[in-house]
Motif scaffolding. Structure first.
Motif, PDB file in Angstrom:
ATOM      1  N   GLY A 201      40.181  31.130  46.001  1.00  0.00           N
ATOM      2  CA  GLY A 201      38.683  30.239  45.571  1.00  0.00           C
ATOM      3  C   GLY A 201      37.459  31.564  44.927  1.00  0.00           C
ATOM      4  N   GLY A 202      37.846  32.276  44.666  1.00  0.00           N
ATOM      5  CA  GLY A 202      36.662  33.361  43.973  1.00  0.00           C
ATOM      6  C   GLY A 202      36.326  32.763  43.158  1.00  0.00           C
ATOM      7  N   ALA A 203      35.031  33.350  43.038  1.00  0.00           N
ATOM      8  CA  ALA A 203      34.168  33.242  41.615  1.00  0.00           C
ATOM      9  C   ALA A 203      35.288  33.230  40.122  1.00  0.00           C
ATOM     10  CB  ALA A 203      32.418  32.912  41.325  1.00  0.00           C
ATOM     11  N   ASP A 204      35.442  34.051  40.546  1.00  0.00           N
ATOM     12  CA  ASP A 204      36.894  34.767  39.100  1.00  0.00           C
ATOM     13  C   ASP A 204      37.696  34.183  38.623  1.00  0.00           C
ATOM     14  OD1 ASP A 204      37.156  35.525  41.537  1.00  0.00           O
ATOM     15  OD2 ASP A 204      38.242  36.873  40.337  1.00  0.00           O
ATOM     16  N   GLU A 205      38.052  32.429  39.457  1.00  0.00           N
ATOM     17  CA  GLU A 205      39.076  31.047  39.241  1.00  0.00           C
ATOM     18  C   GLU A 205      39.003  30.620  38.845  1.00  0.00           C
ATOM     19  OE1 GLU A 205      40.839  31.097  42.992  1.00  0.00           O
ATOM     20  OE2 GLU A 205      40.761  33.435  43.988  1.00  0.00           O
TER      21      GLU A 205
END
Ligand SMILES: [Zn+2]
Length: 326
Positions: A201-205
């Motif tokens: 759930g990182g912002a880069d996903e």
């Protein structure tokens, strides 16, 4: 007086899963939610504690869109064998686990078909075990079958129009995200604690291939309050919703971001839960002719869970549905 448009559905089979050992995901959760929703209805919504389920074979057949057949069979066999752990240290199985998880998926399938056929416009499904951590071939994070992914998949297959899944549970819905990650027809928006379980759930996903840009994660440091949590959610919802123009909204409605929750690690109050619920209702009105299917996820402080579920359904019932039906 007009009939309430919001229907709350549950089924006693969802009570059969008993992880025991003081596990936070207990049957008591569903009992307090249903009691609060019955007490608070005042004619604004109906509560069906014994909603009919599709035949189990139909549910299992449709679940194969989401899970490997081996996974479904492993949950069934583990339940037959009785108490024990499946796949991870937080998924404890009892004899009733398969029955409960299948009933939860069955309620999702039934409601999704009703939504797709125009027989239902807005519902809250009081189910357990929860959904969004269940992976294609593994149980995880108290979740065995992904009823939320199933509901979204059924609606999108029926209509061939985009569906948006929104998830305001305190944890990232890794299973749901993974299922739809490279798809352009199903969006996924999640706000959650990070770094925290389940680790994704990182912002880069943000999606891949045809699904690039249809996933939006807003990871938050532990302890986020109403303003931080709600602003993050509203921004992500606007971003993906306006891009996707969904024909229906499916909600992973977890209430474990509440400040009293022993698991979530956030500081949301009832005020924040009302705001999140208003945001999803507004999104449904704006893009989806009001069509919304909300499905219970986490929430492990019983009093907070009961309060939050009632507030959530109050907001779902606060607007008329389908005035600008497509
Ligand atoms: Zn959670």
């Amino acid at each position: 007086m007009t009939q309430p448009v919001v229907i709350v559905r549950s089924n006693p089979r969802c009570l059969a899963h008993d992880p025991g050992l003081g596990h936070p995901e207990s049957a008591r959760r569903l009992e307090v939610v249903l009691a609060a929703l019955e007490a608070g209805a005042a004619g604004r919504w109906t509560v069906d504690r014994e909603a009919p389920l599709p035949p189990d074979d139909d549910v299992i057949g449709t679940l194969r869109w989401i899970h490997d057949a081996d996974h479904i069979e492993r949950v069934r066999r583990a339940s037959e064998e009785g108490a024990g752990w499946l796949d991870s240290h937080d998924c404890r199985v009892s004899r009733g686990t398969f029955d409960a998880a299948l009933a939860a998926a069955g309620l999702a399938l039934g409601a999704a078909l009703d939504l797709a056929n125009g027989r239902l416009q807005r519902a809250f499904l009081a189910i357990r075990p929860p959904s969004h951590h269940a992976e294609r071939s593994a149980a995880r994070g108290f979740c065995f079958f992904n009823a939320v992914a199933l509901a979204a998949e059924v609606v999108v297959q029926a209509w061939n129009r985009p569906v948006l899944v929104v998830d305001f549970d305190a944890h990232h819905g890794n299973g749901t995200q993974r299922h739809f990650y490279d798809r352009s027809d199903v969006g996924y928006v999640s706000v959650h604690g990070y770094p925290a379980f389940p680790g994704s759930g990182g912002a880069d996903e943000t999606g891949a291939g045809a699904g690039a840009g249809t996933t939006r994660n807003v990871p938050l440091a532990p302890g986020a309050d109403d303003a931080v949590y709600c602003e993050a959610f509203e921004g992500a919802l606007e971003e993906v919703g306006s891009r996707l123009q969904p024909a229906a909204i499916v909600v992973s409605a977890g209430f474990d971001a509440h400040v009293a929750d022993p698991v979530g690690g956030m500081r949301l109050t009832e005020v924040g839960v009302r705001r999140l619920s208003a945001a999803v209702t507004g999104a449904a009105e704006r893009w989806a002719s009001g069509r919304l299917l909300s499905i219970l996820e986490g929430g492990f402080d019983l009093q907070a869970l009961a309060n939050c579920a009632r507030i959530h359904v109050e907001e779902l019932a606060s607007t008329e549905v389908g005035k600008a039906d497509a």
